[in-house]
Design a protein around this motif. Structure first.
Motif, mmCIF file in Angstrom:
data_model
loop_
_atom_site.group_PDB
_atom_site.id
_atom_site.type_symbol
_atom_site.label_atom_id
_atom_site.label_comp_id
_atom_site.label_asym_id
_atom_site.label_seq_id
_atom_site.Cartn_x
_atom_site.Cartn_y
_atom_site.Cartn_z
ATOM 1 N N TYR A 1 -15.323 16.790 18.554
ATOM 2 C CA TYR A 1 -13.919 16.971 18.187
ATOM 3 C C TYR A 1 -13.879 17.914 16.995
ATOM 4 C CZ TYR A 1 -9.390 16.128 16.073
ATOM 5 O OH TYR A 1 -8.149 16.295 15.519
ATOM 6 N N CYS B 1 -17.291 12.502 19.354
ATOM 7 C CA CYS B 1 -16.271 11.679 19.991
ATOM 8 C C CYS B 1 -16.653 11.503 21.455
ATOM 9 C CB CYS B 1 -14.891 12.342 19.883
ATOM 10 S SG CYS B 1 -14.744 13.852 20.858
ATOM 11 N N THR C 1 -14.640 12.006 25.044
ATOM 12 C CA THR C 1 -13.418 12.377 25.738
ATOM 13 C C THR C 1 -13.235 11.430 26.904
ATOM 14 O OG1 THR C 1 -13.651 14.681 25.064
ATOM 15 C CG2 THR C 1 -12.212 14.239 26.942
ATOM 16 N N GLN D 1 -20.778 11.977 25.080
ATOM 17 C CA GLN D 1 -20.367 12.398 23.757
ATOM 18 C C GLN D 1 -19.950 13.861 23.780
ATOM 19 O OE1 GLN D 1 -22.687 12.052 20.018
ATOM 20 N NE2 GLN D 1 -22.526 9.860 20.399
ATOM 21 N N ASP E 1 -9.471 11.693 22.821
ATOM 22 C CA ASP E 1 -10.791 11.798 22.212
ATOM 23 C C ASP E 1 -10.995 10.536 21.395
ATOM 24 O OD1 ASP E 1 -11.582 14.320 23.191
ATOM 25 O OD2 ASP E 1 -10.428 15.340 21.628
ATOM 26 N N SER E 2 -11.853 9.654 21.879
ATOM 27 C CA SER E 2 -12.106 8.385 21.205
ATOM 28 C C SER E 2 -13.127 8.560 20.093
ATOM 29 C CB SER E 2 -12.633 7.363 22.210
ATOM 30 O OG SER E 2 -13.021 6.176 21.540
ATOM 31 N N GLU F 1 -1.996 14.235 26.037
ATOM 32 C CA GLU F 1 -3.028 13.623 25.211
ATOM 33 C C GLU F 1 -2.469 12.542 24.292
ATOM 34 O OE1 GLU F 1 -6.607 14.989 22.194
ATOM 35 O OE2 GLU F 1 -5.060 16.426 22.712
#
Length: 170
Positions: free
Chosen positions: A137, A147, A149, A134, A115-116, A77
């Motif tokens: 997180y 977030c 993913t 969506q 995770d943006s 990650e």
């Protein structure tokens, strides 16, 4: 010139401040003021400093810490990718992401996840990451944030691997 170096425990406060500033300036509109206040409270010694034990990097420009990023090999990650707002839009985010992907390749990681934050989804999509749903997180401190993913398969290029401790980006 951006110089990316492996972080040490002594860099934890700098990394935390990069994170705090980036969240407070770049996440406006994506998250509520209350969420951002909870997300940025405290200090590095409240738990953020343990990240320095991972493959954590800081990018420096003229002696100033301007960007952070890490690779968690246990989960393949990428995380903690934050850039100071005064240095946003100069390609440093892409340079750090490329560096982290190179480090992943050096460790034979075939695919990375992240995770943006909602405000950064288009950046990661432009960098080849896939994901649009969506998710939620949950931080170790109990913060809950929306977030996205995202995942990226890494092509292997034996000539692309650079130094794990330092790289220069001009």
């Amino acid at each position: 010139m951006l110089r990316i170096k492996r972080a040490t425990p002594a860099d934890a406060d700098e990394a935390f401040e990069i994170r705090r500033e980036a969240i407070r300036s770049q996440c406006i509109g994506a998250y509520s003021a209350e969420q951002m206040a909870l997300w940025t409270r405290g200090c590095a010694s409240d738990g953020y400093s343990v990240l320095m034990e991972k493959l954590f990097y800081i990018g420096w420009v003229n002696g100033e810490a301007v960007i952070s990023g890490m690779l968690d090999l246990a989960n393949n990650e990428i995380g903690a990718l934050f850039v100071r707002s005064a240095f946003a839009g100069r390609g440093y985010g892409k340079a750090m992401l490329d560096h982290l992907e190179d480090v992943a390749r050096q460790h034979a990681v075939a695919q990375v996840v992240l995770d943006s934050t909602l405000n950064a989804v288009s950046f990661y999509q432009a960098c080849g990451y896939v994901g649009h749903e969506q998710a939620v997180y949950r931080s170790p401190a109990g913060l809950v944030l929306a977030c996205v993913t995202m995942v990226k398969k890494l092509a292997w290029d034996s000539g692309a691997a650079g130094s794990q401790s330092e790289c220069l980006v001009t």
